[in-house]
Write an enzyme that holds these catalytic residues in place. Structure first.
Site, mmCIF file in Angstrom:
data_model
loop_
_atom_site.group_PDB
_atom_site.id
_atom_site.type_symbol
_atom_site.label_atom_id
_atom_site.label_comp_id
_atom_site.label_asym_id
_atom_site.label_seq_id
_atom_site.Cartn_x
_atom_site.Cartn_y
_atom_site.Cartn_z
ATOM 1 N N GLY B 308 -1.994 -35.000 -71.168
ATOM 2 C CA GLY B 308 -0.746 -35.438 -70.547
ATOM 3 C C GLY B 308 0.380 -35.468 -71.555
ATOM 4 C CB SER B 309 3.613 -37.242 -71.392
ATOM 5 O OG SER B 309 3.657 -37.025 -70.007
#
Lengths: 144, 593
Positions: B308-309
């Protein structure tokens, strides 16, 4: 070599002649009075034997004794090692972080969530000191 | 007087002259007598009692061959606190042919001292058709001694002891995911115990010697000893206190968020030494059998997931290092980004936004990252990510480590560069990701993470493990710019203000990714992976902390769930290692234009 053999052979009859001459003149011979005294020799032999025997006995006993001593020391060392081990186990259990945390929790202590440092050299404070927040108490269970 | 003297002279004469015949005969008789005594004894020993003597010698005397078991090396933490150690213990066994008659009395004495049931003992003491029956294993020496003393005092024979070393884990479940455990034969089955088996176990020796019935060695008898070579100890880079705190804080976080599992990795960015590596659920290494198999390893190295981020940190560092952007580069972020048949969305609905790159990171915009990443070739991005350690094992030394998945650029779809840029379509494990973020904290230099600090010899001397390999991934300038942008994340208007530590400059990045459903069917029903990576102090990083929570039942982002965990664990580490705030202030980067 052969000449040496010849010489010996030649000498033997001459010796025999001398013996014959001696036998011819018989006479009473007194037993020699000066015989080597027996007692000191016997004593010496006995002493050597005795010392040897005693020495062997002493050596053997000492070795056995030392073996027993070594054994008893080893047992003592084992016992002490056991004691050391059980004490170490005790110390490990007492200093385990879980146990310290539980004890601290019991005293109502919580982890400090706002790190701050006081520098004694110049009296400055770095960081933002704040009272510890009971919300930051670490939930512990019985197994910790 | 004359009589006496005569007598004496006669006796002297007898001694002197003797009677040879008589002396010879008497001597002969004596010798025959003595020799027949010897012969008689010989016949008795060799012929009549032979069996009994050989039995006796089998039982007591003769050359005893003993295996001298090498003691297994300990596993200790970075300060020498024991995490796994071997203690002397004993095995109790019985000869049922001698114990069956008095089994109840013997069983009672034993059952009073140790945790074995009375009935089991009676059964073992009466086991038919054997002379060797196990009673109890791994009895502490003091208990074994007490039992044997009491049995002897009550004249109950037939119970014996044997050496039976016990592997204990004084810290229980602390670092059990790393240390592992051993099987009943004493060989490592998991973790460091398995990976370092050869070093820990040492080499057995043996001794041969002659003993008497009491077991005392007979001196001067044949003996030979080959001393055992004790195993070396392994000193981990783990800090037991920090590990404890991380494990308990993680447990709290997993419970609070209803996650199915979680992991925390704490590293020193300068050396990439792992200070703590927590997994939850975990297990008590003293009772591995009681935990499900899935909990007995380390998920932080075994499980892969999409980062993810947090990945945006690496992408941005690559972009800056390649000279494509800076933290002030203006990015126009549309509400939706179409890529062929696919559409990229942000986690919050918005119209077209005008953000700087710092703003993209601070608000964690997928679209903004994808737009920025348009400037880098897939091959270059791939090379940067490989250099950050993705898609390869970290070789931490634990069994079952995964290498994650970083697809080669040839196989990338048109959308792959975008998704990989913001952390989807690739997978990592928690240690990989921590090491990659650690490279940013370390000024752009990647140091291969390590878990073993050194090897402890028999005398306690520590032989340090070889220096960790390092390589430059991005420039110092690129790393510093990324760090400044990450500081915006923990600011009041960032995505994780809860991660901020008062007085410190803290850099961080949240991550939320869809989780692949392990039962198949893509992301459907897999839930989310929430994560948070960060370090402090941002301008002189000493502690990198990474938190991953798998499939939490709450729908909050990584900042809400991971931020407080990061805050608490990092604060603890900063205090433990005496790291004061640096006193500088975070730069104010413009987030929009």
């Amino acid at each position: 070599m052969s000449s040496f053999l010849a010489q010996t052979r030649a000498r033997v009859p001459r010796l025999a002649d001398a013996v014959a001459q001696q036998r011819a003149r018989l006479s009473v011979v007194r037993r020699p009075e000066q015989r080597a005294p027996r007692v000191p020799f016997a004593a010496l032999v006995l002493a050597v034997l005795g010392i040897g025997l005693v020495g062997l006995l002493v050596l053997n006993t000492t070795l056995q004794h030392q073996a027993f001593y070594a054994n008893s020391l080893e047992q003592r060392a084992d016992g002490l090692a056991e004691r050391k081990q059980s004490l170490e186990i005790g110390v490990d259990a007492l200093r385990a972080p879980g146990r310290v945390a539980r004890e601290a929790d019991r005293l109502g202590m919580v982890p400090n969530s706002s790190p701050a440092f006081l520098f004694l050299a110049d009296g400055t404070v770095r960081g933002t000191p704040a009272p510890a927040d009971p919300q930051h108490a670490l939930p512990l269970d019985t197994s910790d | 007087m004359t009589h006496r003297s005569r007598n004496r002279s006669r006796s002297r004469r007898r001694v002197r002259m003797g009677r040879p015949t008589f002396r010879l005969r008497a001597g002969l008789l004596l010798m025959v007598f003595v020799f027949s005594l010897f012969a008689g004894r010989l016949v008795q020993i060799q012929g009549i009692d032979a069996h009994a003597y050989s039995e006796l010698s089998d039982k007591y005397e003769g050359a005893t061959e003993v295996t001298l078991t090498a003691s297994r090396g300990a596993v200790v933490d970075r300060d020498g606190a024991p995490l796994a150690q071997t203690v002397d213990a004993e095995l109790l066994f019985a000869d049922p042919t001698r114990t069956s008659a008095k089994a109840p009395q013997i069983a009672k004495i034993i059952a009073d001292r140790i945790d074995v049931s009375y009935l089991t003992l009676v059964k073992a003491l009466r086991k038919p058709g054997t002379q060797y029956s196990y009673l109890a294993r791994r009895v502490m020496p003091k208990d074994a001694d007490a039992i044997m003393a009491e049995l002897e005092a009550k004249d109950l024979a037939g119970v014996y002891t044997e050496r039976d070393p016990l592997r204990t884990y004084p810290a229980g479940d602390i670092a059990s995911n790393l240390v592992g455990f051993v099987g009943s034969d004493g060989h490592g089955l998991a973790g460091i115990e398995l990976a370092m088996e050869q070093m820990l176990k040492g080499k057995d020796g043996h001794a041969t010697y002659v003993t008497d019935a009491q077991g005392t060695r007979i001196p001067l008898a044949d003996s030979s000893v080959v001393e055992p070579k004790p195993g070396k100890g392994v000193a981990l880079t783990i800090d037991e206190d920090l590990q404890f705190y991380a494990q308990r804080r993680l447990r709290q976080a997993v419970d609070d968020t209803g996650s199915i599992s979680g992991a925390v990795v704490v590293m020193d960015p300068r050396t990439s030494q792992v200070l703590a590596l927590a997994d939850y659920p975990s297990f008590d290494a003293n009772k591995p059998g009681k935990a499900p198999k899935a909990d007995r390893g380390s998920r932080a190295v075994q499980d892969v997931y999409e980062p993810g981020s947090v990945q945006k940190v690496l992408t941005t560092a690559a972009l800056i290092d390649a000279g494509k952007v800076t933290s002030r580069t203006k990015v126009s972020v549309p509400g939706l980004l179409r890529r062929g048949p696919d559409t990229i969305k942000d986690w919050w609905p918005h119209e077209t936004l005008h953000m700087t790159l710092a703003g993209v990171i601070a608000r964690s915009s997928n679209i903004g990252t994808a737009v920025a990443a348009e400037q880098i070739e897939p091959e270059d991005l791939y090379d940067y990510l490989r250099a950050f350690g993705l898609g390869q094992r970290t070789d931490l030394g634990l069994a079952g480590e995964t290498k994650g998945l970083l697809p080669p650029p040839e196989s990338w779809q048109p959308i792959s560069r975008d998704t990989i840029a913001f952390g989807q379509g690739l997978s990592v494990n928690a240690v990989q990701m921590t090491a990659a973020v650690s490279a940013i904290a370390n000024g752009g230099e990647y140091v291969r993470p390590s878990l073993v600090k050194g090897y402890v010899g028999a005398g306690g001397e520590v032989e340090p493990a070889g220096p960790a390999k390092s390589r430059r991934v991005v420039s110092k300038n690129a790393a510093d710019q990324v760090t400044e942008m990450m500081e915006m994340v923990t600011a009041d208007n960032g995505t994780a203000p809860s991660a901020a530590i008062d007085g410190y400059r803290v850099a961080g990045k949240t991550g939320t990714a869809q989780r692949v459903n392990p039962d198949g069917g893509g992301y459907e029903g897999g839930g989310y992976t929430l994560s948070f990576a960060g370090f402090a102090p941002a301008d002189d990083p000493r502690v990198v902390t990474y938190i991953v929570l798998q499939k939490p039942s709450t729908s909050d982002g990584g900042g809400t769930a991971g931020g407080p965990v990061f805050h608490d664990i990092t604060s603890y580490a900063l205090q433990k290692y005496g790291v004061p705030p640096t006193g500088s202030r975070s730069p104010e980067l413009p987030l929009g234009y």
